[in-house]
Design a protein around this motif. Sequence first.
Motif, PDB file in Angstrom:
ATOM      1  N   LYS A 129     -17.237  44.924  65.190  1.00 28.48           N
ATOM      2  CA  LYS A 129     -18.252  45.803  65.785  1.00 28.48           C
ATOM      3  C   LYS A 129     -19.197  44.980  66.644  1.00 28.48           C
ATOM      4  O   LYS A 129     -19.548  43.851  66.280  1.00 28.48           O
ATOM      5  N   SER A 174      -9.636  50.293  61.352  1.00 24.32           N
ATOM      6  CA  SER A 174      -9.835  49.436  62.511  1.00 24.32           C
ATOM      7  C   SER A 174     -10.203  48.038  62.040  1.00 24.32           C
ATOM      8  O   SER A 174     -10.999  47.858  61.119  1.00 24.32           O
ATOM      9  N   GLY A 212     -10.756  48.467  68.907  1.00 24.59           N
ATOM     10  CA  GLY A 212     -11.543  49.437  68.161  1.00 24.59           C
ATOM     11  C   GLY A 212     -11.582  50.826  68.789  1.00 24.59           C
ATOM     12  O   GLY A 212     -12.222  51.721  68.264  1.00 24.59           O
ATOM     13  N   THR A 213     -10.888  51.002  69.925  1.00 27.49           N
ATOM     14  CA  THR A 213     -10.868  52.329  70.543  1.00 27.49           C
ATOM     15  C   THR A 213      -9.450  52.898  70.518  1.00 27.49           C
ATOM     16  O   THR A 213      -8.483  52.171  70.289  1.00 27.49           O
ATOM     17  N   TYR A 234      -5.503  45.863  66.692  1.00 32.84           N
ATOM     18  CA  TYR A 234      -6.753  45.926  65.927  1.00 32.84           C
ATOM     19  C   TYR A 234      -6.787  47.045  64.883  1.00 32.84           C
ATOM     20  O   TYR A 234      -7.779  47.748  64.729  1.00 32.84           O
ATOM     21  N   ASN A 283      -8.771  47.387  74.542  1.00 31.82           N
ATOM     22  CA  ASN A 283     -10.128  47.829  74.228  1.00 31.82           C
ATOM     23  C   ASN A 283     -10.267  47.940  72.713  1.00 31.82           C
ATOM     24  O   ASN A 283     -10.178  49.038  72.146  1.00 31.82           O
ATOM     25  N   PRO A 341      -3.866  53.415  69.144  1.00 32.04           N
ATOM     26  CA  PRO A 341      -4.851  52.337  69.262  1.00 32.04           C
ATOM     27  C   PRO A 341      -4.695  51.577  70.575  1.00 32.04           C
ATOM     28  O   PRO A 341      -3.581  51.344  71.039  1.00 32.04           O
ATOM     29  N   VAL A 383     -11.556  55.938  73.428  1.00 32.16           N
ATOM     30  CA  VAL A 383     -12.863  56.044  72.782  1.00 32.16           C
ATOM     31  C   VAL A 383     -12.785  55.609  71.315  1.00 32.16           C
ATOM     32  O   VAL A 383     -11.697  55.511  70.750  1.00 32.16           O
ATOM     33  N   GLU A 384     -13.957  55.369  70.747  1.00 33.52           N
ATOM     34  CA  GLU A 384     -14.011  55.140  69.297  1.00 33.52           C
ATOM     35  C   GLU A 384     -13.822  56.472  68.578  1.00 33.52           C
ATOM     36  O   GLU A 384     -14.254  57.502  69.077  1.00 33.52           O
ATOM     37  N   ASP A 390     -13.920  58.536  64.646  1.00 26.05           N
ATOM     38  CA  ASP A 390     -14.499  58.532  63.311  1.00 26.05           C
ATOM     39  C   ASP A 390     -13.543  57.869  62.312  1.00 26.05           C
ATOM     40  O   ASP A 390     -12.331  58.081  62.366  1.00 26.05           O
ATOM     41  N   PHE A 391     -14.093  57.085  61.394  1.00 26.47           N
ATOM     42  CA  PHE A 391     -13.212  56.378  60.455  1.00 26.47           C
ATOM     43  C   PHE A 391     -12.434  57.353  59.571  1.00 26.47           C
ATOM     44  O   PHE A 391     -11.358  57.048  59.083  1.00 26.47           O
TER      45      PHE A 391
END
Lengths: 609, 609
Positions: B608, B604, A203-204, A601, A201, A197, B590-591, B593-594
């Motif tokens: 958002k 996370s 959530g990324t 996060y 940044n 994590p 990068v984000e 997938d959950f």
Amino acid sequence: MLHLCPNPATFRAPAMYRTHSCHQLRPADIGQSVTLAGWVNTNRDQGGVIFVDLRDREGVTQIVFRSEENADATVHAHKLRSEDVIQITGKVAARLPGTENAKLATGAIEIIATDLKVLNKADVPPFPLDDPKVNEDLRLEYRYLDLRTDHMQRNLKLRHRIVKATRDYLDDAGFLEIETPVLSNPTPEGARDFLVPSRLNPGTFYALPQAPQQYKQLLQVAGLEKYFQIARCFRDEDLRADRQPEFTQIDVEASFITDVEIQTLIEGMLKRIFKEARGVDIPTPFPRMTYADAMNRFGSDKPDLRFGLELVDLADIFKESGFKVFRSVADSGGVIKALNAKGAAALLSKEQLKKWEEWVKTEFGAKGLAYIKWSEGGEWESPIVKFFSDAEKKALAERMGFAAGDVLFFGADMKLEAVAEVLGRVRLRCADILGLLAAKKDELNFLWVVDFPLLAFSPEDNHWVAVHHPFTRPKAEDMPALEAGEYAKVRAVAYDVVLNGVELGGGSIRIHEKDLQTKMFEVLGVGPEEQQLKFAHLLRAFSFGAPPHGGIALGLDRLVMLAVGAESIREVIAFPKNNRGCDLMTHSPVEVDFKQLREVYISSTAKKN
Amino acid sequence: MLHLCPNPATFRAPAMYRTHSCHQLRPADIGQSVTLAGWVNTNRDQGGVIFVDLRDREGVTQIVFRSEENADATVHAHKLRSEDVIQITGKVAARLPGTENAKLATGAIEIIATDLKVLNKADVPPFPLDDPKVNEDLRLEYRYLDLRTDHMQRNLKLRHRIVKATRDYLDDAGFLEIETPVLSNPTPEGARDFLVPSRLNPGTFYALPQAPQQYKQLLQVAGLEKYFQIARCFRDEDLRADRQPEFTQIDVEASFITDVEIQTLIEGMLKRIFKEARGVDIPTPFPRMTYADAMNRFGSDKPDLRFGLELVDLADIFKESGFKVFRSVADSGGVIKALNAKGAAALLSKEQLKKWEEWVKTEFGAKGLAYIKWSEGGEWESPIVKFFSDAEKKALAERMGFAAGDVLFFGADMKLEAVAEVLGRVRLRCADILGLLAAKKDELNFLWVVDFPLLAFSPEDNHWVAVHHPFTRPKAEDMPALEAGEYAKVRAVAYDVVLNGVELGGGSIRIHEKDLQTKMFEVLGVGPEEQQLKFAHLLRAFSFGAPPHGGIALGLDRLVMLAVGAESIREVIAFPKNNRGCDLMTHSPVEVDFKQLREVYISSTAKKN
């Protein structure tokens, strides 16, 4: 002028720890005053004289304590225990005639100690260091003790030498070692990634690289031309057998290079490595075999060619067989193969054959394992032979060279891969029980397997997937088949290097044209949106003058394991993890404070015990 | 016998890409038929004859296309654009007299092309490759183009050479390179860790190593004696200025070694590195300076000794001063220092001095910056001088060598560190405006700073903390002070190597005794429970015969930067991240997938957008 402490010598510590290593002294040094330091290997009292075998990384030297020289030191030497750390000063002397130890490089001399300093005491180790039967978990928990064994010291020294030889060789060949990021992006279509994590940044996530694939290709676009890296890579897989979550690979990529040039480069590298590790000259070039040949003849894409036991095609014989299973496969253009385990009849009882059948059923989901056993002076024993006509039996025996004492094993399926999977492994088991492997234990049999298929149809995904990876180049002569959508026929410019049936590494010439790469993504069902999301930078890079390029990667841990003759990669890694990904010495991984998680996060969703 | 594809040559690709590099051909090669490949650097049409400068990693060669040789190729050559990738075949010829290019190694010859093959077309690059003024974000986004510049190619080649020289040197010295885990444990008392959730052990985390500190010590306990590693390390810090979240360090540790022996080893290594990178012989041994001296005289623990501007003690002069600030500090045993910026009066207006004062206030939280400016032919200008007696003025001028044209800067505080922080930085600014740095731009001034304090009191934590780390050894002669609880007096066997005021690295001799290590933890407020939790394996290892040991670590990126003369570490790293930890080329991080998060038992908590 600045006034500095004028003489570094004034900072010199009062003493140095040693004048020589424990491997160094010889009869020519007799009479010299020396200081040694190391670990007590053994000590014994012979009529008041104490003999200590002192060990350091380089070797062992015998130290003698006598009351005449230093009564106090002799008293203390008597109390020394194994693994105590000491420093001694004394004079090099010849051993008494008849007491020399020819097995020891320093065996002709000993040190008459005049001084003893105990640098650190040692508790009794939890296991005897030289006992090979100690449970591996215990050895991993006390890895720092396990690493003191001759075996592990030798392995790590050789690993260093192998890696050095690799770097020297690639440097000589004009390759630049270039570091690529460890904090990088998820691998599309790879194994599972380790995630990191990002705090800056929210959530990324970064992903740890499974291989520096895209970076090494981008270094070619960057005009660096010859790149290599001894690169740490990561795969979050379920750890079976001999896998590690992090591993090291020799990663090589070059521009304006052909497949054969890469293979020649790697042959030279392996030559140098095996010279360094074993002192042997391996012959080059290595033989080449196509994937199709390897699968057809040996049931494996990494065949062990130290022995024969080839698979033989039989479909034509059984086209009209009374044995329905064979007939239907043969009739529909399927594959029937057998191998002859010459002389195995005496080694395989009915019960054992039953066990083999159970094994192929559970391991490969096969329906069974057809066989014919022909004991000396006996009949053909087999559950299936009763369905064969005499003509079939004759043709079979002739083609297989079947004789009394042999066992035949059969495989039949519509797909070559299914037959190969079973018979390829049966072949290895046969070689094992027949002693063919033991006989060739020290043989180094290298092989290139080439012309891999480019694509394979995945029934689960209901589309074609890349056999190697999406950047692999189709063979020029198969481009028409690719255009025509005959994907099963398209071969890749891809190659694996195999040693004794173990894949050391593999590589390919890559696609360097944006259009062809885009076409390949389409074939693989990667739509324009996904291309944009995951591969935009690569496709864009290809539009700015990407040179033709290709490369290879070799698994270093496995290579070292084979080169030094170790049984497991854990024996050539200083601090390996166990098969649950845990370091038993440091108890990694650990729970961390929820505040630390909040900072990056994330929160844990694991159920508390 | 096995039948293999008999001749590897039959697998040879139809063509090789080149016979020579673009740096290779000389007049001796005239008449030879050659094939080259690379990028179009420039092409120009001179009366129908096309001249192409062809570039590869090694250099540039001029290619000439004339209709007489190949009309078709000449037409195509006319259409070539910069960065197109081509392969040409032709004959080496002498250039016409007067058209030789002495700046080019290949400048006496050219290739008369008979054949042209365009291997890949290039779009117009988004920025001119040779323009140094291009915005860095754009360069990082198209890093694969930026890396094509002479500047970056040179930096990466030199980095490779430096790393190779380092490995060769340490190998020669008997050091083994040993890889330690990247998936490891959180660092106690370090910076912030990067975390990696474990899928096989729900709710637990690996941390990426900030340094292989404990592993390298455990390798000493393991008896490997001489270890090194060019190790990737990670720190999740706010990225100011010239920091990277991942960086590389030359990590060295050895047993039975003294501090001076380590320093001598590293001096030899740096000698080899600077020989390799710059072709210069740096003199060794380096001078040594104690931490106390460095702070007192230069206001820094990494003083730049290319120039003087020393800080001078003044407390005795102002013991009874009318200037209350000075008197109270001097009276209470505090520190008053000044430096004389000789000749700076003409360079520093009142407004500029005001700005400097603002700067020390905001940057260091100082109350102000006292100064006296003496312009040529003028008076002493200063907000504080009116409080000084004539005797004080005289003593001050005498001690400081104060003359017309000079500016004095003062610092006064109860703590040396506070005075040093401000005056140390003021000293560097003075050197800058006085042109002292520019004059010594190419000087390489190496220095060892030694005898660092072992402990510092942290008012926030209300206990003593380790200045280096908790494993650092106290100096033998300061052990009584440690025993007596006089922690401020205890010096460490710790050393930093400094080049031109930049810390290249640092190290120490470690504690190898379990009892002393336990005592140190107690001093640092690490209770038995925390010791057990975080350090159990280390303390236990120390009880099984740990040898005396010590080491050092040097920041490779910074070292390479200084050795090659780059301005930033981003110029010596192939794929650096920006100051938000982002790779602008691959858009990492990068984000994800959950579902991928769920697999590793995290979710996370980021809001958002």
